[in-house]
Design a protein around this motif. Structure first.
Motif, mmCIF file in Angstrom:
data_model
loop_
_atom_site.group_PDB
_atom_site.id
_atom_site.type_symbol
_atom_site.label_atom_id
_atom_site.label_comp_id
_atom_site.label_asym_id
_atom_site.label_seq_id
_atom_site.Cartn_x
_atom_site.Cartn_y
_atom_site.Cartn_z
ATOM 1 N N ASN A 66 -1.184 -5.686 -6.937
ATOM 2 C CA ASN A 66 -1.116 -4.283 -7.127
ATOM 3 C C ASN A 66 -0.805 -3.576 -8.695
ATOM 4 O OD1 ASN A 66 -0.390 -3.940 -4.249
ATOM 5 N ND2 ASN A 66 0.896 -5.741 -4.173
ATOM 6 N N PHE A 67 0.019 -4.449 -9.549
ATOM 7 C CA PHE A 67 -0.021 -3.238 -11.058
ATOM 8 C C PHE A 67 -1.408 -3.631 -11.549
ATOM 9 C CE2 PHE A 67 0.258 -2.906 -15.173
ATOM 10 C CZ PHE A 67 1.319 -2.845 -15.350
ATOM 11 N N PHE A 68 -2.604 -3.717 -11.141
ATOM 12 C CA PHE A 68 -3.588 -3.519 -11.232
ATOM 13 C C PHE A 68 -3.998 -2.066 -10.571
ATOM 14 C CE2 PHE A 68 -4.865 -7.677 -13.364
ATOM 15 C CZ PHE A 68 -4.605 -7.148 -14.420
ATOM 16 N N MET A 69 -3.988 -2.075 -9.711
ATOM 17 C CA MET A 69 -4.215 -0.894 -9.007
ATOM 18 C C MET A 69 -3.492 0.250 -9.327
ATOM 19 S SD MET A 69 -6.592 -1.533 -6.184
ATOM 20 C CE MET A 69 -6.299 -0.253 -4.836
ATOM 21 N N PHE A 70 -2.709 -0.267 -9.868
ATOM 22 C CA PHE A 70 -1.282 0.811 -10.224
ATOM 23 C C PHE A 70 -2.052 1.740 -11.321
ATOM 24 C CE2 PHE A 70 2.344 1.966 -13.427
ATOM 25 C CZ PHE A 70 2.231 3.424 -12.162
ATOM 26 N N LYS A 71 -2.857 0.551 -11.715
ATOM 27 C CA LYS A 71 -3.252 0.876 -13.220
ATOM 28 C C LYS A 71 -4.476 1.879 -13.275
ATOM 29 C CE LYS A 71 -0.182 0.618 -16.163
ATOM 30 N NZ LYS A 71 0.486 1.587 -16.869
ATOM 31 N N ARG B 19 1.040 -1.367 0.077
ATOM 32 C CA ARG B 19 -0.013 -0.599 0.017
ATOM 33 C C ARG B 19 0.377 1.606 -0.488
ATOM 34 N NH1 ARG B 19 -2.321 -3.598 2.971
ATOM 35 N NH2 ARG B 19 -1.007 -3.440 4.325
ATOM 36 N N ASP B 20 2.215 1.103 -0.498
ATOM 37 C CA ASP B 20 3.174 2.166 -0.256
ATOM 38 C C ASP B 20 2.417 2.641 -1.212
ATOM 39 O OD1 ASP B 20 5.469 4.295 0.115
ATOM 40 O OD2 ASP B 20 5.555 3.402 1.139
ATOM 41 N N LYS B 21 2.526 3.707 -1.560
ATOM 42 C CA LYS B 21 1.990 4.421 -3.202
ATOM 43 C C LYS B 21 3.693 4.383 -3.914
ATOM 44 C CE LYS B 21 0.077 8.378 -6.023
ATOM 45 N NZ LYS B 21 -0.470 9.733 -5.218
ATOM 46 N N LYS B 22 4.817 5.306 -2.618
ATOM 47 C CA LYS B 22 5.273 5.081 -3.541
ATOM 48 C C LYS B 22 6.782 3.869 -4.254
ATOM 49 C CE LYS B 22 9.022 5.725 -0.802
ATOM 50 N NZ LYS B 22 10.040 5.956 0.104
ATOM 51 N N TYR B 23 6.662 3.040 -3.909
ATOM 52 C CA TYR B 23 6.831 1.920 -4.601
ATOM 53 C C TYR B 23 6.137 1.596 -5.764
ATOM 54 C CZ TYR B 23 9.222 1.565 0.799
ATOM 55 O OH TYR B 23 10.338 1.410 1.130
ATOM 56 N N LEU B 24 4.758 1.685 -5.698
ATOM 57 C CA LEU B 24 4.347 1.212 -6.728
ATOM 58 C C LEU B 24 4.537 2.385 -7.862
ATOM 59 C CD1 LEU B 24 0.482 1.261 -4.805
ATOM 60 C CD2 LEU B 24 2.036 -0.669 -6.177
ATOM 61 N N MET C 76 7.371 1.213 -9.194
ATOM 62 C CA MET C 76 7.469 -0.448 -10.369
ATOM 63 C C MET C 76 6.855 0.153 -11.539
ATOM 64 S SD MET C 76 5.458 -3.715 -8.871
ATOM 65 C CE MET C 76 3.967 -3.018 -9.169
ATOM 66 N N GLY C 77 6.131 0.692 -11.403
ATOM 67 C CA GLY C 77 5.360 1.463 -12.476
ATOM 68 C C GLY C 77 6.298 2.076 -13.229
ATOM 69 N N ALA C 78 6.999 3.015 -13.011
ATOM 70 C CA ALA C 78 7.798 3.958 -14.264
ATOM 71 C C ALA C 78 8.844 2.436 -14.457
ATOM 72 C CB ALA C 78 9.282 4.599 -12.912
ATOM 73 N N MET C 79 9.411 1.521 -13.609
ATOM 74 C CA MET C 79 9.958 1.024 -14.185
ATOM 75 C C MET C 79 9.793 -0.436 -15.591
ATOM 76 S SD MET C 79 13.315 1.417 -13.393
ATOM 77 C CE MET C 79 12.885 2.788 -13.211
#
Length: 417
Positions: free
Chosen positions: A270-275, A225-230, A233-236
């Motif tokens: 988590n990827f789906f949440m990021f998207k 749930r840490d937005k920074k890490y999401l 990951m999304g940036a990579m």
């Protein structure tokens, strides 16, 4: 998107400064097993220890200095070396690290201590120099500590190896920094967030985006749930042009029901949440929980509840948060559940949840829980209880919010048939 080099550089600087402040756990090295101090020195130490326990620090320092300078010691005196070492640690405990360092190095120069003791003191000297910003000196000592430890099979703490990586990174020797922080991570038996943050930053600084992605996935798996890490990951994913293809294998594995690891389910959700596709995240987590691959613990259930809330499946989210609240004394869980029950107009359940949050110690905003419970009691037509809780909320500083409700209750009582 991704991070520019300057931002990563600053990130490393901030992280390393913070880590080095925390890193030194300076304690006396183990006593020598083959050599023993003279009896009179032993009793002097007992006397000094008693004074230190009584916080008579000025007397302690005076006693040590008298022992060090007012006695005649040979150049290779073991007793003198031990006195110097102990006085050095005393100064370090008094937040006088630079002074303490001088006496520990003096103890080493006497060449009277046993090898294992010297090995531990090299580590301490390296720690102190790192904490003082003397990274080249720190590396010199730490690398001797590391190489001797490997050669003689001495204990090499993961924290010490991580410090080697940090010193290299501070000197902008990123490849070597990555090497040693990776060794430290591999040797550690617990997940240390700051080490993974540094590893991610170093991978990125070296343009190793595959390594940065893998490290960011580890961070997301452990802190979902840490937005920074999401975002990292999304940036990579975007840096590697993974936007479409990144999780195709995991998604295929999910549809074929062949995913075997909890980590895969968590990364996919988590990827789906990021998207911003929470409905798909909820499906992934629900599948993993039903198959018994994802552990039914507080964190995973809260992640599912978040996905359900994002999908506007509030009743299902309430059920999941209720289950999570029974597995943990985290007050945020029943508080959030109370808010959902309030929005669902399930007043009695909301009261129950808010009271549980209060029992667990929720105190983010004084009077807030009393205010919510008071509103619930109005809807339950239990006006005396409503007045009681709303009055407590008013006393806690919520007079403006409470006043209209108290007037409304009085109106209801006055107009009751």
């Amino acid at each position: 998107e991704g991070f520019n080099n300057y931002r990563v550089y600053i990130m490393i600087r901030i992280l390393l400064t913070f880590f080095i402040i925390l890193a030194p756990e300076i304690s006396s090295a183990p006593s020598n097993q083959g050599k023993t101090i003279n009896t009179w020195v032993y009793y002097e130490f007992l006397r000094i220890e008693e004074k230190e326990a009584q916080k008579r620090f000025a007397e302690v320092e005076e006693d040590y200095l008298e022992l060090i300078y007012e006695s005649t010691w040979s150049s290779r005196s073991f007793d003198h070396a031990v006195i110097l070492k102990r006085y050095g640690f005393f100064l370090i405990r008094q937040d006088r690290a630079e002074e303490g360092l001088e006496f520990i190095e003096w103890a080493l120069r006497k060449r009277a201590l046993e090898d294992r003791d010297v090995h531990n003191l090299q580590y301490v000297v390296g720690q102190i120099n790192a904490s003082l910003g003397n990274y080249e000196l720190a590396l010199d000592k730490l690398m001797k500590w590391y190489e001797v430890g490997q050669a003689r099979n001495y204990d090499l703490t993961p924290k010490g190896i991580a410090l080697i990586g940090i010193c290299h990174a501070q000197l902008e020797e990123y490849k070597e920094g990555l090497k040693y922080i990776t060794i430290a991570i591999d040797k550690a038996n617990i997940f240390i967030k700051s080490w993974y943050e540094l590893k991610f930053a170093l991978h990125y600084r070296l343009d190793d985006f595959d390594g940065a992605l893998s490290t960011s996935q580890d961070l997301v798996a452990n802190f979902p749930r840490d937005k920074k890490y999401l975002e990292q990951m999304g940036a990579m994913y975007n840096e590697l042009d993974f936007d479409i293809q990144s999780l195709s294998s995991l998604e295929f594995g999910l549809t074929q029901r062949v995913l075997e690891k909890e980590r895969d389910y968590l990364l996919l959700s988590n990827f789906f949440m990021f998207k911003d596709v929470p409905i798909e995240a909820a499906k992934v987590l629900d599948e993993g929980l039903r198959n018994g691959i994802i552990e039914r613990n507080e964190d995973n259930l809260e992640s599912l509840a978040n996905a359900l809330i994002g999908s506007r499946e509030y009743i299902k989210a309430a059920d999941i948060l209720s289950e999570a609240s029974k597995l943990s004394s985290n007050p945020d869980l029943p508080y959030r559940l109370g808010q959902i029950e309030l929005n669902l107009s399930r007043w009695a359940k909301a009261v129950e949840s808010f009271k549980l949050a209060e029992k667990y110690g929720w105190d983010d905003e004084e009077g807030q829980i009393d205010y919510f419970i008071g509103i619930c009691f109005i809807e339950l037509q239990e006006y005396d209880d409503a007045v009681s809780y709303l009055s407590k909320a008013a006393e806690a500083g919520k007079e403006d919010s409470v006043a209209p409700w108290l007037e409304y209750i009085q109106y209801l009582k006055d107009t009751a048939g």
